[in-house]
Design an enzyme around this catalytic site. Structure first.
Site, PDB file in Angstrom:
ATOM      1  N   HIS A  85       0.848  -1.196   0.000  1.00  0.00           N
ATOM      2  CA  HIS A  85       0.000   0.000   0.000  1.00  0.00           C
ATOM      3  C   HIS A  85       0.887   1.252   0.000  1.00  0.00           C
ATOM      4  CE1 HIS A  85      -2.708   3.140   1.379  1.00  0.00           C
ATOM      5  NE2 HIS A  85      -3.651   2.425   0.802  1.00  0.00           N
ATOM      6  N   GLU A 154      -3.476   1.885  -7.543  1.00  0.00           N
ATOM      7  CA  GLU A 154      -3.803   3.021  -6.680  1.00  0.00           C
ATOM      8  C   GLU A 154      -2.870   4.186  -7.010  1.00  0.00           C
ATOM      9  OE1 GLU A 154      -6.198   1.824  -2.980  1.00  0.00           O
ATOM     10  OE2 GLU A 154      -4.091   1.852  -2.445  1.00  0.00           O
ATOM     11  N   GLY A 160      -7.040   9.382  -0.583  1.00  0.00           N
ATOM     12  CA  GLY A 160      -7.494  10.245   0.509  1.00  0.00           C
ATOM     13  C   GLY A 160      -7.574  11.712   0.131  1.00  0.00           C
ATOM     14  N   SER A 196      -9.864   7.407  -3.526  1.00  0.00           N
ATOM     15  CA  SER A 196     -11.018   8.308  -3.528  1.00  0.00           C
ATOM     16  C   SER A 196     -12.255   7.729  -4.202  1.00  0.00           C
ATOM     17  CB  SER A 196     -10.628   9.660  -4.149  1.00  0.00           C
ATOM     18  OG  SER A 196      -9.611  10.277  -3.365  1.00  0.00           O
TER      19      SER A 196
HETATM   20  P1  PGA Z   1      -9.205   6.411  -0.056  1.00  0.00           P
HETATM   21  O1  PGA Z   1      -8.052   5.338   0.240  1.00  0.00           O
HETATM   22  O2  PGA Z   1     -10.371   5.644  -0.618  1.00  0.00           O
HETATM   23  O3  PGA Z   1      -9.511   7.018   1.281  1.00  0.00           O
HETATM   24  O4  PGA Z   1      -8.647   7.376  -1.046  1.00  0.00           O
HETATM   25  C1  PGA Z   1      -7.801   4.283  -0.648  1.00  0.00           C
HETATM   26  C2  PGA Z   1      -6.693   3.421  -0.116  1.00  0.00           C
HETATM   27  O5  PGA Z   1      -5.815   3.931   0.582  1.00  0.00           O
HETATM   28  O6  PGA Z   1      -6.679   2.196  -0.377  1.00  0.00           O
END
Ligand code: PGA
Length: 234
Positions: A85, A154, A160, A196
């Site tokens: 991650h 990602e 976030g 997000s």
């Molecule tokens: P988020 O995080 O949906 O809050 O952007 C995604 C993640 O960190 O896997």
């Protein structure tokens, strides 16, 4: 059928998890729902959702204070583990090579790794998005695997942040990942999009080619936010 995975990060509580599991038992869905929760909640049982961890050690056992092994996670009944991650890369310094070792540990212990790849804002601005994604896939996946893995794209700058790439950018990334996986003999590996994802963009994102589901952070913490994502697709 899609895969909807939540990543609780260092949030939530056992009572919040029990509540969301109870709420999820009311909904009718064919989608696979996974919640990757803090280690202290891994022992939670549900016949509706699968439980996963958010990281594991690259070591099998030994003097690694604060770490937790794949075998320990598997012994709780958890089935999945997120590996690589963005926050583990940023705060713990995980490299593609570490991710590969952790993925090997996961597979050796019967856990399905959800391997994350994606570019930072600096890499995006330098025009390196595609190169980072392709090298991430090639370098993070152990060789000779014959069990299931999941890849999550990602874009690290979007996590976030309330930002998402355009649909065309997501399509380009997922098509490249699918092509790279096919080249590695891993066609059919599910590819999730994460960063997000909310109730109001989940259906559109999951309609993009080669998007087999989503990895959701903030919006997976509460039923009111998570259930609309799960029910937004069949
Ligand atoms: P988020 O995080 O949906 O809050 O952007 C995604 C993640 O960190 O896997």
């Amino acid at each position: 059928m899609k895969i909807i995975a939540g990543n609780w990060k260092m949030n939530g509580s056992q009572s919040a998890l029990d509540k969301i599991i109870s709420d999820l038992s009311e909904i009718d869905t064919q989608n696979t729902v996974i919640l990757c929760v803090p280690y202290t909640m891994l022992n939670t049982k549900s016949d509706k959702i699968a439980i996963g961890a958010q990281d594991i050690s690259k070591h099998t056992s030994g003097a690694y204070t604060g770490e937790i092994s794949a075998q320990m996670v598997a012994s709780t009944g958890a089935k999945y583990v997120i590996i690589g991650h963005s926050e583990c890369r940023q705060y713990h310094g995980d490299t593609n090579s570490d991710v590969r070792e952790k993925a090997t540990q996961a597979l050796n212990n019967g856990l399905i790794p959800i391997i994350c790849v994606g570019e930072t804002m600096d890499e995006k601005q330098a025009g390196k998005t595609m190169a980072v994604i392709e090298s991430g896939v090639r370098e993070c996946i152990p060789s000779d695997i014959n069990t299931k893995i999941i890849i999550a794209y990602e874009p690290r700058w979007a996590i976030g942040a309330g930002l998402t790439p355009t649909s065309a950018e997501i399509a380009d990334a997922h098509n490249l990942i699918a092509k790279t996986l096919a080249d590695m003999g891993l066609s059919g590996t599910p590819i999730l999009y994460g960063a997000s994802v909310k109730g109001n963009n989940a259906a559109e994102i999951m309609s993009i080619s080669n998007v087999d589901g989503v990895l959701v952070g903030g919006a997976s913490l509460k039923s009111d936010d998570f259930i609309p994502i799960i029910t937004s697709v069949k």
